[in-house]
Design a protein around this motif. Structure first.
Motif, mmCIF file in Angstrom:
data_model
loop_
_atom_site.group_PDB
_atom_site.id
_atom_site.type_symbol
_atom_site.label_atom_id
_atom_site.label_comp_id
_atom_site.label_asym_id
_atom_site.label_seq_id
_atom_site.Cartn_x
_atom_site.Cartn_y
_atom_site.Cartn_z
ATOM 1 N N VAL A 1 -8.910 -0.092 -0.453
ATOM 2 C CA VAL A 1 -8.049 0.908 0.176
ATOM 3 C C VAL A 1 -8.631 2.291 -0.126
ATOM 4 C CG1 VAL A 1 -5.782 2.018 -0.043
ATOM 5 C CG2 VAL A 1 -5.924 -0.459 0.149
ATOM 6 N N MET A 2 -8.556 3.179 0.852
ATOM 7 C CA MET A 2 -8.929 4.580 0.640
ATOM 8 C C MET A 2 -7.654 5.356 0.370
ATOM 9 S SD MET A 2 -11.578 6.816 0.891
ATOM 10 C CE MET A 2 -12.750 6.182 2.105
ATOM 11 N N THR A 3 -7.605 6.042 -0.760
ATOM 12 C CA THR A 3 -6.370 6.736 -1.122
ATOM 13 C C THR A 3 -6.581 8.240 -1.254
ATOM 14 O OG1 THR A 3 -4.391 6.490 -2.509
ATOM 15 C CG2 THR A 3 -6.500 6.653 -3.658
ATOM 16 N N SER A 4 -5.513 8.971 -1.159
ATOM 17 C CA SER A 4 -5.568 10.432 -1.169
ATOM 18 C C SER A 4 -5.948 10.980 -2.540
ATOM 19 C CB SER A 4 -4.212 10.994 -0.751
ATOM 20 O OG SER A 4 -4.170 12.393 -0.939
ATOM 21 N N SER A 5 -6.743 12.046 -2.513
ATOM 22 C CA SER A 5 -7.101 12.730 -3.762
ATOM 23 C C SER A 5 -6.220 13.945 -4.003
ATOM 24 C CB SER A 5 -8.574 13.154 -3.717
ATOM 25 O OG SER A 5 -8.797 14.034 -2.631
ATOM 26 N N THR B 1 0.852 -1.171 0.000
ATOM 27 C CA THR B 1 0.000 0.000 0.000
ATOM 28 C C THR B 1 0.894 1.229 0.000
ATOM 29 O OG1 THR B 1 -1.984 1.015 0.941
ATOM 30 C CG2 THR B 1 -0.318 0.207 2.520
ATOM 31 N N ASP B 2 0.280 2.411 0.048
ATOM 32 C CA ASP B 2 1.037 3.658 0.005
ATOM 33 C C ASP B 2 0.835 4.455 1.282
ATOM 34 O OD1 ASP B 2 2.037 3.103 -2.497
ATOM 35 O OD2 ASP B 2 0.555 4.315 -3.566
ATOM 36 N N ALA B 3 1.782 5.329 1.554
ATOM 37 C CA ALA B 3 1.771 6.086 2.803
ATOM 38 C C ALA B 3 0.663 7.124 2.872
ATOM 39 C CB ALA B 3 3.134 6.753 3.013
ATOM 40 N N ASP B 4 0.058 7.459 1.741
ATOM 41 C CA ASP B 4 -1.057 8.417 1.738
ATOM 42 C C ASP B 4 -2.403 7.704 1.659
ATOM 43 O OD1 ASP B 4 -0.950 7.525 -0.874
ATOM 44 O OD2 ASP B 4 -1.345 9.495 -1.757
ATOM 45 N N SER B 5 -2.388 6.405 1.945
ATOM 46 C CA SER B 5 -3.599 5.601 1.843
ATOM 47 C C SER B 5 -3.972 4.993 3.196
ATOM 48 C CB SER B 5 -3.403 4.476 0.816
ATOM 49 O OG SER B 5 -3.094 5.013 -0.460
ATOM 50 N N VAL B 6 -5.243 4.625 3.318
ATOM 51 C CA VAL B 6 -5.769 3.982 4.529
ATOM 52 C C VAL B 6 -6.445 2.693 4.095
ATOM 53 C CG1 VAL B 6 -7.439 4.180 6.403
ATOM 54 C CG2 VAL B 6 -6.081 6.165 5.754
ATOM 55 N N VAL B 7 -5.985 1.571 4.626
ATOM 56 C CA VAL B 7 -6.580 0.284 4.247
ATOM 57 C C VAL B 7 -7.819 0.026 5.096
ATOM 58 C CG1 VAL B 7 -4.284 -0.553 3.622
ATOM 59 C CG2 VAL B 7 -5.245 -1.170 5.858
ATOM 60 N N THR B 8 -8.744 -0.770 4.562
ATOM 61 C CA THR B 8 -9.931 -1.126 5.325
ATOM 62 C C THR B 8 -9.554 -2.140 6.408
ATOM 63 O OG1 THR B 8 -10.479 -2.916 3.794
ATOM 64 C CG2 THR B 8 -11.440 -0.739 3.351
ATOM 65 N N VAL B 9 -10.407 -2.245 7.415
ATOM 66 C CA VAL B 9 -10.109 -3.144 8.534
ATOM 67 C C VAL B 9 -10.028 -4.598 8.065
ATOM 68 C CG1 VAL B 9 -12.510 -3.485 9.254
ATOM 69 C CG2 VAL B 9 -10.664 -3.620 10.959
ATOM 70 N N MET C 1 -1.518 -13.458 -7.244
ATOM 71 C CA MET C 1 -1.594 -12.000 -7.067
ATOM 72 C C MET C 1 -3.047 -11.583 -6.902
ATOM 73 S SD MET C 1 -0.466 -9.009 -9.803
ATOM 74 C CE MET C 1 1.263 -8.807 -9.296
ATOM 75 N N ILE C 2 -3.255 -10.523 -6.104
ATOM 76 C CA ILE C 2 -4.569 -9.895 -5.983
ATOM 77 C C ILE C 2 -4.423 -8.413 -6.306
ATOM 78 C CG2 ILE C 2 -6.515 -9.352 -4.478
ATOM 79 C CD1 ILE C 2 -5.677 -11.798 -2.768
ATOM 80 N N CYS C 3 -5.219 -7.942 -7.264
ATOM 81 C CA CYS C 3 -5.288 -6.520 -7.587
ATOM 82 C C CYS C 3 -6.575 -5.970 -6.975
ATOM 83 C CB CYS C 3 -5.297 -6.304 -9.094
ATOM 84 S SG CYS C 3 -3.771 -6.784 -9.930
ATOM 85 N N GLY C 4 -6.444 -5.090 -5.996
ATOM 86 C CA GLY C 4 -7.605 -4.520 -5.331
ATOM 87 C C GLY C 4 -8.009 -3.181 -5.928
ATOM 88 N N VAL C 5 -9.016 -2.572 -5.326
ATOM 89 C CA VAL C 5 -9.527 -1.284 -5.809
ATOM 90 C C VAL C 5 -9.226 -0.192 -4.789
ATOM 91 C CG1 VAL C 5 -11.346 -2.307 -7.215
ATOM 92 C CG2 VAL C 5 -11.823 -1.704 -4.818
ATOM 93 N N VAL C 6 -9.405 1.060 -5.216
ATOM 94 C CA VAL C 6 -9.240 2.196 -4.310
ATOM 95 C C VAL C 6 -10.492 3.066 -4.314
ATOM 96 C CG1 VAL C 6 -6.721 2.262 -4.588
ATOM 97 C CG2 VAL C 6 -8.171 3.709 -6.042
ATOM 98 N N ASP C 7 -10.798 3.607 -3.149
ATOM 99 C CA ASP C 7 -11.783 4.667 -3.008
ATOM 100 C C ASP C 7 -11.027 5.981 -2.847
ATOM 101 O OD1 ASP C 7 -14.261 3.127 -2.935
ATOM 102 O OD2 ASP C 7 -13.509 2.331 -1.041
ATOM 103 N N VAL C 8 -11.589 7.064 -3.333
ATOM 104 C CA VAL C 8 -10.974 8.385 -3.206
ATOM 105 C C VAL C 8 -11.453 9.034 -1.908
ATOM 106 C CG1 VAL C 8 -10.808 10.676 -4.254
ATOM 107 C CG2 VAL C 8 -10.747 8.623 -5.691
ATOM 108 N N ASP C 9 -10.521 9.577 -1.109
ATOM 109 C CA ASP C 9 -10.869 10.031 0.242
ATOM 110 C C ASP C 9 -11.720 11.294 0.268
ATOM 111 O OD1 ASP C 9 -8.897 11.850 -0.487
ATOM 112 O OD2 ASP C 9 -7.736 11.640 1.368
ATOM 113 N N SER C 10 -11.550 12.194 -0.707
ATOM 114 C CA SER C 10 -12.323 13.435 -0.700
ATOM 115 C C SER C 10 -12.393 14.032 -2.101
ATOM 116 C CB SER C 10 -11.689 14.454 0.246
ATOM 117 O OG SER C 10 -12.330 15.707 0.145
#
Length: 224
Positions: free
Chosen positions: A197-201, A90-98, A115-124
């Protein structure tokens, strides 16, 4: 099973604490038979990122590559050398789900996968135009079998990673390159929207050509 969670960081003092807290929450959801630990790879940091990581009690490496592909690779190989058989990025500007790690384990337990390719939600979306948000939502396929690749939400087995010689030392799109290597070898990939994962916009990219650059391009096109 031992999971290594590798997080590259370049001057991420504003975001790294939330990232690490979310990762640690995800680790707590795992059964006791599975061990997991985060590793932050500090790349050319000149802010307080290192002290925040130390205060969180998280292992870290320091380097001066200014190349995200090389940073991810050194972290992954360090984790593998310390016994990790599954790697989660993951990335340092992202928040993973519980349930980020638990869902990965569920996929693995039901289907042999490399391998697993997941998705991202945009934080704002607050600082972006309505049209940018609409364009993004129309583009993004949030479903199982989606086509998206994010370094902020990518996981794989250590054996498969070593078999394809890992992340290329690229300044961007190292994630796309790695997935291409897996596909070329016929390795099994799950494209999951259950691993989230929630990632930074933010629009100021750490890696040129990355997710921030993609959002910035959408925004600039809508401002003209």
């Amino acid at each position: 099973m031992k999971i290594g969670i590798v997080i590259p960081a370049y001057n991420e003092a504003m975001t790294i604490a939330k990232c690490l807290a979310s990762v640690q929450s995800a680790i707590k959801q795992l059964p006791s038979t599975i061990k997991a630990y985060p590793l932050v790879v500090l790349d050319s940091c000149t802010d307080d990122t290192q002290s925040i990581v130390k205060a969180a009690g998280v292992d870290y490496l320091c380097c001066d590559y200014q190349c995200v592909g090389q940073v991810r690779d050194i972290g992954i190989r360090h984790a593998i050398a310390n016994g990790a058989t599954w790697l989660a990025c993951t990335d340092a500007d992202s928040v993973v789900t519980v349930g980020w790690l638990a869902q990965q384990i569920e996929h693995i337990s039901h289907q042999s996968t490399d391998m697993i390719c997941g998705v991202v939600d945009v934080d704002s979306w607050a600082h972006l135009t309505v049209q940018t948000r609409e364009n993004y939502i129309n583009h993004y396929q949030d479903n199982m079998g989606h086509p998206h690749i994010h370094g902020a939400n990518l996981s794989f087995s250590s054996d498969a990673y070593l078999a394809v010689d890992g992340f290329a030392h690229l300044p961007c799109h190292e994630d796309v390159d790695l997935v291409g290597k897996f596909e070329a070898q016929g390795l099994v990939i799950i494209w999951s929207n259950r691993v989230r994962v929630m990632t930074s916009s933010r629009l100021q990219a750490r890696a040129h050509g990355g997710f921030a650059a993609f959002l910035n391009n959408l925004e600039q096109n809508n401002l003209h």
